[in-house]
Motif scaffolding. Structure first.
Motif: not given
Length: 66
Positions: A3-17, A49-59
Motif C-alpha cells: 500500500k502506497s502512502n506516497l500521495r498523502s506525503f506529496r499532498k502534505k508537501n504541496g507538490e504536484t506529481q 522517495l523516502a529521502n525526498h520526504y525525510n521519511a522511512t521507506i516503511e512510512e
C-alpha cells in the motif's frame, strides 16, 4: 501486497506529481502508477522517495504478506 502512502506525503508537501517526478528524476507516469498501487518501485526509487520526504521507506509503503 504493498500500500502506497506516497500521495498523502506529496499532498502534505504541496507538490504536484510533475514536481515530485522532476525532483527525483522519473516521469509523472511513474509517480501516478506508484500512487495507484499499479507499480511497486524498485528499492532505489523507494529510497529516493523516502529521502525526498525525510521519511522511512516503511512510512511511505506498507507491506502485507497475507
Amino acid at each position: 501486497m504493498v500500500k502506497s502512502n506516497l500521495r498523502s506525503f506529496r499532498k502534505k508537501n504541496g507538490e504536484t506529481q510533475d514536481e515530485l517526478a522532476r525532483a527525483i528524476g522519473v516521469t509523472r507516469q511513474t509517480i501516478l502508477k506508484i500512487e495507484k498501487n499499479g507499480q511497486v518501485p524498485v528499492f532505489i526509487l523507494a529510497a529516493l522517495l523516502a529521502n525526498h520526504y525525510n521519511a522511512t521507506i516503511e512510512e511511505i509503503f506498507e507491506c502485507s504478506f497475507n
